[in-house]
Design a protein around this motif. Structure first.
Motif, PDB file in Angstrom:
ATOM      1  N   ARG A  72       2.378   6.087  19.128  1.00 25.13           N
ATOM      2  CA  ARG A  72       1.777   7.326  19.621  1.00 25.13           C
ATOM      3  C   ARG A  72       0.952   8.015  18.551  1.00 25.13           C
ATOM      4  NH1 ARG A  72       3.485   4.919  23.174  1.00 25.13           N
ATOM      5  NH2 ARG A  72       4.741   5.551  24.959  1.00 25.13           N
ATOM      6  N   VAL A  73       0.749   7.346  17.389  1.00 24.24           N
ATOM      7  CA  VAL A  73       0.051   8.024  16.285  1.00 24.24           C
ATOM      8  C   VAL A  73      -1.187   7.267  15.807  1.00 24.24           C
ATOM      9  CG1 VAL A  73       2.201   9.097  15.511  1.00 24.24           C
ATOM     10  CG2 VAL A  73       1.456   6.948  14.451  1.00 24.24           C
ATOM     11  N   PHE A  74      -1.555   6.163  16.450  1.00 26.93           N
ATOM     12  CA  PHE A  74      -2.757   5.429  16.044  1.00 26.93           C
ATOM     13  C   PHE A  74      -4.007   6.166  16.508  1.00 26.93           C
ATOM     14  CE2 PHE A  74       0.212   2.093  15.210  1.00 26.93           C
ATOM     15  CZ  PHE A  74      -0.416   1.275  14.282  1.00 26.93           C
ATOM     16  N   PRO A  75      -5.100   6.147  15.738  1.00 23.47           N
ATOM     17  CA  PRO A  75      -5.371   5.325  14.556  1.00 23.47           C
ATOM     18  C   PRO A  75      -4.807   5.864  13.248  1.00 23.47           C
ATOM     19  CG  PRO A  75      -7.289   6.634  15.064  1.00 23.47           C
ATOM     20  CD  PRO A  75      -6.292   6.912  16.162  1.00 23.47           C
ATOM     21  N   GLY A  76      -3.937   6.851  13.328  1.00 23.46           N
ATOM     22  CA  GLY A  76      -3.254   7.310  12.134  1.00 23.46           C
ATOM     23  C   GLY A  76      -3.955   8.427  11.402  1.00 23.46           C
ATOM     24  N   ASP A  77      -3.336   8.833  10.295  1.00 28.39           N
ATOM     25  CA  ASP A  77      -3.837   9.946   9.488  1.00 28.39           C
ATOM     26  C   ASP A  77      -3.413   9.697   8.046  1.00 28.39           C
ATOM     27  OD1 ASP A  77      -4.422  12.329   8.220  1.00 28.39           O
ATOM     28  OD2 ASP A  77      -3.324  13.598   9.627  1.00 28.39           O
ATOM     29  N   ALA A  78      -4.400   9.496   7.174  1.00 28.53           N
ATOM     30  CA  ALA A  78      -4.109   9.203   5.768  1.00 28.53           C
ATOM     31  C   ALA A  78      -3.371  10.348   5.081  1.00 28.53           C
ATOM     32  CB  ALA A  78      -5.402   8.899   5.010  1.00 28.53           C
ATOM     33  N   GLY A  79      -3.496  11.559   5.599  1.00 30.86           N
ATOM     34  CA  GLY A  79      -2.819  12.706   5.007  1.00 30.86           C
ATOM     35  C   GLY A  79      -1.620  13.164   5.817  1.00 30.86           C
TER      36      GLY A  79
ATOM     37  N   GLY B 271      -2.840   7.457  21.443  1.00 32.26           N
ATOM     38  CA  GLY B 271      -2.090   7.172  20.234  1.00 32.26           C
ATOM     39  C   GLY B 271      -1.535   5.776  20.145  1.00 32.26           C
ATOM     40  N   SER B 272      -1.718   4.971  21.197  1.00 35.13           N
ATOM     41  CA  SER B 272      -1.234   3.595  21.146  1.00 35.13           C
ATOM     42  C   SER B 272      -2.201   2.736  20.337  1.00 35.13           C
ATOM     43  CB  SER B 272      -1.074   3.029  22.551  1.00 35.13           C
ATOM     44  OG  SER B 272      -2.323   2.873  23.185  1.00 35.13           O
ATOM     45  N   THR B 273      -1.708   1.595  19.887  1.00 32.97           N
ATOM     46  CA  THR B 273      -2.546   0.665  19.130  1.00 32.97           C
ATOM     47  C   THR B 273      -3.776   0.268  19.928  1.00 32.97           C
ATOM     48  OG1 THR B 273      -1.164  -1.122  19.988  1.00 32.97           O
ATOM     49  CG2 THR B 273      -0.656  -0.303  17.774  1.00 32.97           C
TER      50      THR B 273
ATOM     51  N   PHE C  79       0.859  -1.188   0.000  1.00 38.06           N
ATOM     52  CA  PHE C  79       0.000   0.000   0.000  1.00 38.06           C
ATOM     53  C   PHE C  79       0.894   1.236   0.000  1.00 38.06           C
ATOM     54  CE2 PHE C  79       0.617  -1.556   4.290  1.00 38.06           C
ATOM     55  CZ  PHE C  79       0.972  -0.431   5.029  1.00 38.06           C
ATOM     56  N   PRO C  80       0.378   2.376  -0.441  1.00 31.45           N
ATOM     57  CA  PRO C  80       1.240   3.558  -0.562  1.00 31.45           C
ATOM     58  C   PRO C  80       1.437   4.286   0.767  1.00 31.45           C
ATOM     59  CG  PRO C  80      -0.960   4.043  -1.374  1.00 31.45           C
ATOM     60  CD  PRO C  80      -0.957   2.586  -1.035  1.00 31.45           C
ATOM     61  N   VAL C  81       2.665   4.665   1.038  1.00 31.92           N
ATOM     62  CA  VAL C  81       3.025   5.534   2.162  1.00 31.92           C
ATOM     63  C   VAL C  81       4.005   6.572   1.634  1.00 31.92           C
ATOM     64  CG1 VAL C  81       4.233   5.681   4.373  1.00 31.92           C
ATOM     65  CG2 VAL C  81       2.640   3.810   3.961  1.00 31.92           C
ATOM     66  N   GLN C  82       3.641   7.821   1.748  1.00 34.55           N
ATOM     67  CA  GLN C  82       4.462   8.933   1.234  1.00 34.55           C
ATOM     68  C   GLN C  82       4.808   8.731  -0.244  1.00 34.55           C
ATOM     69  OE1 GLN C  82       7.730   9.017   4.140  1.00 34.55           O
ATOM     70  NE2 GLN C  82       6.801  10.816   5.085  1.00 34.55           N
ATOM     71  N   GLY C  83       3.852   8.192  -1.004  1.00 33.91           N
ATOM     72  CA  GLY C  83       4.045   8.029  -2.434  1.00 33.91           C
ATOM     73  C   GLY C  83       4.891   6.834  -2.831  1.00 33.91           C
TER      74      GLY C  83
ATOM     75  N   THR D 162       2.187  12.195   8.173  1.00 37.72           N
ATOM     76  CA  THR D 162       3.558  11.779   7.892  1.00 37.72           C
ATOM     77  C   THR D 162       3.605  10.266   7.664  1.00 37.72           C
ATOM     78  OG1 THR D 162       4.056  11.427  10.229  1.00 37.72           O
ATOM     79  CG2 THR D 162       4.414  13.651   9.338  1.00 37.72           C
ATOM     80  N   GLY D 163       4.802   9.733   7.411  1.00 35.65           N
ATOM     81  CA  GLY D 163       4.934   8.326   7.081  1.00 35.65           C
ATOM     82  C   GLY D 163       4.356   7.391   8.120  1.00 35.65           C
ATOM     83  N   SER D 164       4.716   7.582   9.392  1.00 34.10           N
ATOM     84  CA  SER D 164       4.186   6.727  10.451  1.00 34.10           C
ATOM     85  C   SER D 164       2.674   6.847  10.548  1.00 34.10           C
ATOM     86  CB  SER D 164       4.812   7.090  11.798  1.00 34.10           C
ATOM     87  OG  SER D 164       6.173   6.759  11.834  1.00 34.10           O
ATOM     88  N   GLU D 165       2.158   8.056  10.385  1.00 36.71           N
ATOM     89  CA  GLU D 165       0.722   8.282  10.498  1.00 36.71           C
ATOM     90  C   GLU D 165      -0.037   7.633   9.343  1.00 36.71           C
ATOM     91  OE1 GLU D 165       1.085  12.570  12.834  1.00 36.71           O
ATOM     92  OE2 GLU D 165       1.020  12.497  10.644  1.00 36.71           O
ATOM     93  N   GLN D 166       0.517   7.677   8.139  1.00 38.97           N
ATOM     94  CA  GLN D 166      -0.120   7.011   6.996  1.00 38.97           C
ATOM     95  C   GLN D 166      -0.092   5.496   7.173  1.00 38.97           C
ATOM     96  OE1 GLN D 166       1.284   8.315   3.116  1.00 38.97           O
ATOM     97  NE2 GLN D 166       1.506  10.424   3.823  1.00 38.97           N
ATOM     98  N   MET D 167       1.040   4.959   7.624  1.00 38.38           N
ATOM     99  CA  MET D 167       1.144   3.528   7.878  1.00 38.38           C
ATOM    100  C   MET D 167       0.139   3.098   8.940  1.00 38.38           C
ATOM    101  SD  MET D 167       2.525   1.465  10.472  1.00 38.38           S
ATOM    102  CE  MET D 167       3.910   2.358  11.159  1.00 38.38           C
ATOM    103  N   ALA D 168       0.063   3.850  10.036  1.00 34.89           N
ATOM    104  CA  ALA D 168      -0.868   3.516  11.117  1.00 34.89           C
ATOM    105  C   ALA D 168      -2.311   3.570  10.635  1.00 34.89           C
ATOM    106  CB  ALA D 168      -0.663   4.461  12.298  1.00 34.89           C
TER     107      ALA D 168
END
Length: 318
Positions: free
Chosen positions: A109-116, A187-189, A25-29, A118-124
């Motif tokens: 610390r970034v779950f459930p994440g953010d599709a828009g 932000g934890s899983t 799946f795409p992360v940061q392009g 940074t890299g960790s946030e998109q992955m999460a």
């Protein structure tokens, strides 16, 4: 509960099937590749999701997830299991401590994440929407990082949903690790999962880059106990082992860059105000004396002599 085809991205498994593959799946392009197992039991039952490697150098937890994925057989399994042994693959490849090299952020610390984001946030965001959200029950396997010593413990999150929280605590008890810790870390899983109505636990065993058979077994034995409790695999419900419930998870961090000298060991009982260690400068002058914030048990200690400002030093379960 479902007997429908189990799918994550391009990978799928029907009833009675086991599939291993790499989902992209795409992360940061760029293409982010995530190996996983899908195990679809021959009988209907709940969906259990097991992840490891949110922190890429917590090896006992990763080894346990690999063992689980390799060993599970759909024959005789009630329900469906998704096993993702290493979520933070860039961190695993780089032997990174705490963070994902894509953006320098702690993925837990970034779950459930953010599709828009940074890299960790998109992955999460992708992992939460496509993997964790499928769970009826969720277990995230962890351990001490490359510079952390710890006594095994299991964390559960109090979301405010009484039914979910009661089941999360029951899962922690069933898992069989002695120390149970209530944590409200955002932000934890498991915070994201519990807030979405999924009973969840985070298990900790191992550390300092070592994965002994005993530490791996803390995770694998606990998973076997939990699957028996959920009636996903044959066997009687496990007997509860003695446990200590800790309602506070208290961290102390460094105020300075310097040299860290802990004065206690993991698993020790300490008193409120007790000196637990100190940070020195190059000449041996004390920059910070670290005192216990409460009476309790030392759950983890950073074992690195080198310390940066705002690094964690230890945690007390109280």
């Amino acid at each position: 509960m479902s007997d429908k085809t189990l799918k994550v991205g391009q990978l799928s498994a029907g009833p009675g099937e086991k599939r291993h593959g790499v989902v992209e799946f795409p992360v940061q392009g760029q293409s982010y590749k995530l190996p996983m197992w899908l195990i679809h039991g021959s009988e209907a039952g709940p969906t259990l999701v097991v992840t490891g490697g949110v922190h890429g150098s917590e090896y006992a937890s990763i080894a346990a997830a690999l063992d689980l994925g390799r060993s599970l057989n759909p024959n005789g399994l009630r329900g469906r299991i998704i096993v993702v042994p290493v979520i933070n693959l860039p961190g695993f490849a780089a032997r990174s401590i705490y963070v994902c090299p894509l953006d320098g952020k702690n993925p837990n610390r970034v779950f459930p994440g953010d599709a828009g984001g940074t890299g960790s946030e998109q992955m999460a965001d992708w992992v939460f929407r496509n993997v964790i959200s499928q769970a009826d029950y969720y277990v995230d396997l962890h351990g001490g990082d490359l510079i952390e010593a710890l006594v095994p413990f299991t964390i559960f999150f109090r979301s405010g949903n009484e039914q979910v929280d009661a089941m999360s605590l029951e899962m922690a008890k069933v898992f069989g690790i002695h120390y149970l810790v209530s944590s409200g870390t955002p932000g934890s899983t498991i915070a994201a999962a519990a807030s979405a109505g999924i009973p969840s636990i985070l298990t900790e065993s191992g550390g300092q880059g070592i994965w002994t058979a005993e530490h791996v077994a803390d995770h694998t034995n606990g998973l076997q106990r939990l699957m028996r409790y959920l009636k996903m695999i044959p066997g009687s419900a496990p007997e509860l082992t003695p446990f200590t419930l800790l309602e506070q998870f208290l961290w102390l961090r460094s105020d300075h860059e310097g040299f860290w000298y802990p004065q206690v060991l993991v698993g020790e009982t300490v008193g409120a105000g007790q000196e637990l260690g100190y940070i020195n400068d190059w000449e041996g002058n004390v920059l910070q004396t670290c005192l216990s914030p409460a009476e309790g048990t030392v759950l983890f200690i950073v074992s690195s002599l080198a310390i940066h400002e705002n690094d964690p030093l230890f945690a007390i379960g109280a």
